[in-house]
Design a protein around this motif. Structure first.
Motif, short mmCIF file in Angstrom:
data_model
loop_
_atom_site.label_atom_id
_atom_site.label_comp_id
_atom_site.label_asym_id
_atom_site.label_seq_id
_atom_site.Cartn_x
_atom_site.Cartn_y
_atom_site.Cartn_z
N ASN A 82 49.46 1.30 -59.69
CA ASN A 82 48.76 0.15 -60.28
C ASN A 82 49.11 -0.04 -61.75
OD1 ASN A 82 47.39 -0.84 -58.01
ND2 ASN A 82 45.83 0.77 -58.20
N GLU A 83 49.22 1.06 -62.45
CA GLU A 83 49.57 1.00 -63.87
C GLU A 83 50.98 0.44 -64.05
OE1 GLU A 83 47.09 1.78 -65.95
OE2 GLU A 83 48.37 1.32 -67.69
N ALA A 84 51.90 0.94 -63.22
CA ALA A 84 53.30 0.48 -63.30
C ALA A 84 53.39 -1.01 -62.96
CB ALA A 84 54.17 1.29 -62.35
N LEU A 85 52.68 -1.42 -61.91
CA LEU A 85 52.70 -2.82 -61.50
C LEU A 85 52.20 -3.72 -62.63
CD1 LEU A 85 53.44 -4.34 -58.92
CD2 LEU A 85 51.03 -4.24 -58.25
N LYS A 86 51.11 -3.30 -63.24
CA LYS A 86 50.54 -4.05 -64.37
C LYS A 86 51.56 -4.15 -65.51
CE LYS A 86 48.09 -2.26 -67.62
NZ LYS A 86 47.20 -1.27 -68.21
N ASN A 87 52.21 -3.04 -65.81
CA ASN A 87 53.17 -3.03 -66.92
C ASN A 87 54.36 -3.93 -66.63
OD1 ASN A 87 51.69 -1.28 -68.55
ND2 ASN A 87 52.57 0.54 -67.57
N ILE A 88 54.87 -3.86 -65.40
CA ILE A 88 56.06 -4.63 -65.05
C ILE A 88 55.72 -6.13 -65.01
CG2 ILE A 88 57.64 -5.07 -63.11
CD1 ILE A 88 57.47 -1.87 -62.78
N LYS A 89 54.54 -6.46 -64.51
CA LYS A 89 54.12 -7.86 -64.51
C LYS A 89 53.92 -8.38 -65.93
CE LYS A 89 52.10 -8.65 -59.99
NZ LYS A 89 50.90 -8.55 -59.16
N SER A 90 53.42 -7.53 -66.79
CA SER A 90 53.12 -7.99 -68.16
C SER A 90 54.38 -8.39 -68.91
CB SER A 90 52.35 -6.91 -68.93
OG SER A 90 53.24 -5.93 -69.40
N ILE A 91 55.55 -7.91 -68.46
CA ILE A 91 56.80 -8.36 -69.10
C ILE A 91 57.61 -9.26 -68.15
CG2 ILE A 91 56.98 -6.46 -70.77
CD1 ILE A 91 58.99 -5.14 -68.75
N ASN A 92 56.95 -9.73 -67.10
CA ASN A 92 57.57 -10.67 -66.15
C ASN A 92 58.85 -10.15 -65.51
OD1 ASN A 92 55.64 -12.79 -66.53
ND2 ASN A 92 56.56 -13.11 -68.55
N LYS A 93 58.85 -8.88 -65.15
CA LYS A 93 60.05 -8.30 -64.56
C LYS A 93 59.89 -7.97 -63.07
CE LYS A 93 63.01 -8.19 -67.95
NZ LYS A 93 64.26 -8.99 -67.86
N GLU A 94 58.85 -8.54 -62.44
CA GLU A 94 58.62 -8.15 -61.04
C GLU A 94 59.72 -8.66 -60.09
OE1 GLU A 94 56.71 -10.07 -62.98
OE2 GLU A 94 55.32 -11.31 -61.84
N ASP A 95 60.57 -9.59 -60.54
CA ASP A 95 61.69 -10.01 -59.69
C ASP A 95 62.87 -9.04 -59.78
OD1 ASP A 95 60.25 -12.19 -58.97
OD2 ASP A 95 61.21 -13.54 -60.41
N GLU A 96 62.89 -8.24 -60.82
CA GLU A 96 64.02 -7.31 -61.03
C GLU A 96 63.64 -5.86 -60.79
OE1 GLU A 96 65.98 -8.00 -64.85
OE2 GLU A 96 65.63 -10.15 -64.61
N ILE A 97 62.36 -5.54 -60.93
CA ILE A 97 61.89 -4.16 -60.74
C ILE A 97 60.89 -4.16 -59.59
CG2 ILE A 97 60.87 -2.13 -61.82
CD1 ILE A 97 61.60 -3.30 -64.57
N HIS A 98 61.29 -3.59 -58.46
CA HIS A 98 60.46 -3.59 -57.25
C HIS A 98 59.84 -2.22 -57.07
CE1 HIS A 98 62.81 -7.21 -56.37
NE2 HIS A 98 63.87 -6.49 -56.68
N ILE A 99 58.52 -2.17 -57.00
CA ILE A 99 57.87 -0.87 -56.79
C ILE A 99 57.45 -0.75 -55.34
CG2 ILE A 99 56.19 0.78 -57.70
CD1 ILE A 99 55.54 -1.06 -59.90
#
Ligand code: SAH
Ligand code: MG
Length: 211
Positions: free
Chosen positions: A87-104
């Motif tokens: 959850n922490e990682a997902l929050k961090n990755i979303k906060s920099i708008n990288k969820e299209d490039e970094i898939h957890i």
């Protein structure tokens, strides 16, 4: 080596405010993110190798995934089994708008093969439960391209692995881990399909190149 880690003056790592917030979180909550020296070596390898796609085993809060992605925009698949970390990682990755490039992938890495088995990776970064390194290696390296790299962190485990004289002074569980890592060293070094060296950098890192 401790002094070098402390003032960092031989490395060329730049940390932005966001990185610093992750580093601070890791310190405050005892999250074992990669040490600066190991990260610096990993980043140099990424800049040389230019991996299109990277598999990471052990996301924690997303610190290394975010750093690896930032260099040349490599696509990252990263696996984490701990709900709080995920959850922490997902929050961090979303906060920099990288969820299209970094898939957890929120799973135990030993159960996640089918989530990535249709992909090829140019680099695999193993940084999760040390007792399972061999299993991770055997499970995921069929997805590694020829000339691809496996980079493992914590290979020297605070210096405990090489100090076999001292194994008797360790607790049973720590001794078990040290022995498992030592077996993994030997398997890697003897594996003729890879060229491996293990370096006393950070907490010990191995670099294996698929021949
Ligand atoms: N790579 C991160 C640090 C990872 S710490 C960084 O440098 O920023 C190791 C993480 O691996 C922990 O969050 C732990 O929950 C996770 N982990 C350990 N064993 C695992 C497994 N079998 N499957 C998935 N995640 C695992
Ligand atoms: Mg590590």
């Amino acid at each position: 080596m401790a002094a070098m880690d402390a003032d960092n003056n031989l490395l060329n790592l730049e940390f932005n405010e966001f990185d610093n917030s992750l580093r601070e979180y890791a310190t405050n909550f005892n999250v074992p993110i990669i040490k600066d020296e190991g990260l610096a070596l990993l980043e140099q390898i990424i800049l040389i190798k230019k991996p299109k796609r990277i598999l990471e085993i052990g996301t924690a809060i997303g610190y290394s995934a975010i750093r690896m992605n930032r260099l040349i925009g490599s696509e990252i698949y990263t696996i984490e089994r701990n709900e709080k970390m995920y959850n922490e990682a997902l929050k961090n990755i979303k906060s920099i708008n990288k969820e299209d490039e970094i898939h957890i992938i929120y799973k135990d890495a030993l159960d996640a093969f089918s989530d990535v088995s249709f992909l090829e990776f140019d680099l695999i970064f193993i940084d999760a439960a040390k007792a399972q390194y061999m299993k991770f290696f055997n499970l995921y390296t069929p997805l590694l391209t020829k000339g691809g790299i496996v980079f493992c962190d914590n290979m020297l485990f605070h210096g405990l692995v090489m100090d076999e004289e001292n194994y008797k002074n360790l607790s049973r569980s720590v001794r078990g881990l040290a022995r498992k890592l030592k077996d993994f060293h030997n398997d890697l070094l003897n594996n003729k399909e890879y060229k491996t060296s293990i370096f006393d950098v950070g907490d010990g890192v191995s670099i294996s190149i698929k021949l």
